[in-house]
Scaffold this motif. Structure first.
Motif, short mmCIF file in Angstrom:
data_model
loop_
_atom_site.label_atom_id
_atom_site.label_comp_id
_atom_site.label_asym_id
_atom_site.label_seq_id
_atom_site.Cartn_x
_atom_site.Cartn_y
_atom_site.Cartn_z
N VAL A 12 11.26 59.44 -10.47
CA VAL A 12 10.11 58.94 -9.71
C VAL A 12 9.70 60.05 -8.75
O VAL A 12 10.48 60.49 -7.90
CB VAL A 12 10.46 57.65 -8.93
N SER A 13 8.48 60.49 -8.88
CA SER A 13 7.95 61.53 -8.00
C SER A 13 7.72 60.96 -6.60
O SER A 13 7.21 59.84 -6.46
CB SER A 13 6.63 62.06 -8.56
N LEU A 14 8.08 61.72 -5.59
CA LEU A 14 7.86 61.26 -4.22
C LEU A 14 6.38 61.10 -3.92
O LEU A 14 6.00 60.30 -3.06
CB LEU A 14 8.51 62.24 -3.22
N ALA A 15 5.53 61.82 -4.66
CA ALA A 15 4.08 61.71 -4.46
C ALA A 15 3.59 60.32 -4.85
O ALA A 15 2.53 59.89 -4.38
CB ALA A 15 3.37 62.78 -5.28
N GLN A 16 4.33 59.59 -5.70
CA GLN A 16 3.95 58.24 -6.11
C GLN A 16 4.17 57.22 -5.01
O GLN A 16 3.64 56.12 -5.08
CB GLN A 16 4.80 57.79 -7.32
N LEU A 17 4.99 57.56 -4.05
CA LEU A 17 5.39 56.59 -3.03
C LEU A 17 4.39 56.57 -1.89
O LEU A 17 4.09 57.60 -1.29
CB LEU A 17 6.78 56.92 -2.49
N GLY A 18 3.88 55.40 -1.62
CA GLY A 18 2.96 55.23 -0.50
C GLY A 18 3.61 54.38 0.57
O GLY A 18 4.83 54.33 0.71
N SER A 19 2.80 53.66 1.31
CA SER A 19 3.32 52.83 2.40
C SER A 19 3.90 51.51 1.87
O SER A 19 4.72 50.89 2.53
CB SER A 19 2.22 52.55 3.42
N GLU A 20 3.48 51.11 0.68
CA GLU A 20 4.01 49.89 0.06
C GLU A 20 5.26 50.21 -0.76
O GLU A 20 5.34 51.29 -1.34
CB GLU A 20 2.95 49.24 -0.85
N PRO A 21 6.21 49.30 -0.84
CA PRO A 21 7.40 49.54 -1.66
C PRO A 21 7.03 49.77 -3.12
O PRO A 21 6.10 49.17 -3.64
CB PRO A 21 8.22 48.26 -1.50
N PHE A 22 7.77 50.64 -3.77
CA PHE A 22 7.61 50.96 -5.19
C PHE A 22 8.69 50.19 -5.94
O PHE A 22 9.88 50.29 -5.62
CB PHE A 22 7.78 52.47 -5.39
N HIS A 23 8.31 49.41 -6.95
CA HIS A 23 9.25 48.62 -7.74
C HIS A 23 9.23 49.09 -9.18
O HIS A 23 8.16 49.38 -9.73
CB HIS A 23 8.87 47.13 -7.73
N GLN A 24 10.43 49.12 -9.80
CA GLN A 24 10.49 49.45 -11.22
C GLN A 24 11.74 48.81 -11.83
O GLN A 24 12.80 48.82 -11.22
CB GLN A 24 10.53 50.96 -11.44
N ALA A 49 20.98 47.57 -17.08
CA ALA A 49 19.59 47.34 -16.65
C ALA A 49 19.58 47.17 -15.15
O ALA A 49 20.55 46.68 -14.56
CB ALA A 49 19.02 46.11 -17.34
N ALA A 50 18.46 47.55 -14.54
CA ALA A 50 18.38 47.48 -13.08
C ALA A 50 16.96 47.20 -12.62
O ALA A 50 15.99 47.50 -13.32
CB ALA A 50 18.85 48.79 -12.47
N GLU A 51 16.88 46.63 -11.44
CA GLU A 51 15.63 46.50 -10.70
C GLU A 51 15.78 47.39 -9.48
O GLU A 51 16.74 47.25 -8.71
CB GLU A 51 15.39 45.06 -10.27
N VAL A 52 14.84 48.32 -9.33
CA VAL A 52 14.93 49.32 -8.27
C VAL A 52 13.71 49.25 -7.37
O VAL A 52 12.59 49.04 -7.85
CB VAL A 52 15.06 50.74 -8.88
N GLU A 53 13.95 49.43 -6.09
CA GLU A 53 12.86 49.45 -5.10
C GLU A 53 13.03 50.70 -4.24
O GLU A 53 14.13 50.99 -3.78
CB GLU A 53 12.95 48.19 -4.23
N LEU A 54 11.95 51.44 -4.06
CA LEU A 54 11.93 52.60 -3.18
C LEU A 54 10.99 52.30 -2.03
O LEU A 54 9.85 51.89 -2.25
CB LEU A 54 11.47 53.85 -3.93
N ILE A 55 11.47 52.54 -0.80
CA ILE A 55 10.68 52.25 0.39
C ILE A 55 10.66 53.49 1.27
O ILE A 55 11.71 54.02 1.65
CB ILE A 55 11.30 51.07 1.19
N ARG A 56 9.46 53.95 1.56
CA ARG A 56 9.31 55.10 2.46
C ARG A 56 9.69 54.67 3.87
O ARG A 56 9.27 53.62 4.34
CB ARG A 56 7.88 55.59 2.43
N GLN A 57 10.50 55.50 4.53
CA GLN A 57 10.88 55.26 5.92
C GLN A 57 10.50 56.49 6.74
O GLN A 57 11.29 57.42 6.86
CB GLN A 57 12.38 54.98 6.04
N GLY A 58 9.30 56.48 7.24
CA GLY A 58 8.82 57.64 7.96
C GLY A 58 8.43 58.74 6.99
O GLY A 58 8.29 58.53 5.79
N ALA A 59 8.27 59.95 7.53
CA ALA A 59 7.78 61.06 6.72
C ALA A 59 8.85 61.67 5.82
O ALA A 59 8.54 62.24 4.78
CB ALA A 59 7.22 62.14 7.63
#
Length: 169
Positions: A12-24, A49-59
């Motif tokens: 997952v590219s960090l450029a894909q991550l915005g202020s909203e959580p990313f789910h896959q 199999a997995a459910e993954v969430e990425l959440i930006r925390q600051g910069a």
């Protein structure tokens, strides 16, 4: 398969991550499961199999939260017979620049992972956490280790006496 690329890679590219959580949701293919089974010394890996969430925390920081399920078979440490296993687990990792890891990082919750580029491999994170959750010493039901008991009058130094006695010379 690229020698430098993990068996279960989901980048997952960090450029894909915005202020909203990313789910896959991710699941290992048959070929990936076979490769992971070899890597983790399993007889078989029938499901991962997995459910993954990425959440930006600051910069600079990203929190990865995931839950995974697995079905696998390991060798019994006593009989070498297959031991079927299933597991479901949750974990979290905090990614950030390598120079921001604290000195006492072992006490952090969630664990800190240094960012090694402009991406996070969520598949490899799941694979690593799965390997850490595997039973270390799987045993078949009813597997028994027979231990020979020393004679009661032997005492704690009986083995040494056999090494230094007349027969040892």
């Amino acid at each position: 398969m690229n020698a430098n690329r993990p068996e279960f890679s989901r980048v997952v590219s960090l450029a894909q991550l915005g202020s909203e959580p990313f789910h896959q949701e991710i699941a290992a293919t048959e070929a990936e499961r076979e490769a992971l089974a070899r890597r983790f010394d399993l007889i078989a890996l029938d499901r991962l199999a997995a459910e993954v969430e990425l959440i930006r925390q600051g910069a600079y920081f990203i929190l990865l939260r995931a839950s995974f399920e697995a079905a696998f078979a390991q060798s019994c440490v006593v009989t070498l017979d297959p031991v079927e296993g299933m597991m479901a687990a949750n974990f979290a990792l905090r990614y950030g620049p390598p120079d921001t890891e604290s000195e006492d990082g072992a006490d952090e919750d969630p664990a800190f992972e240094p960012l090694a580029g402009d991406f996070i491999d969520i598949g490899e994170a799941v694979a690593q956490e799965f390997s850490l959750a595997l039973p270390n010493f799987p045993r078949s039901p009813g597997a028994v280790v027979e231990i020979e008991e020393p004679p009661r009058d032997a005492g704690p130094f009986a083995a040494l006496a056999r090494l230094t006695g007349p027969a040892a010379r």
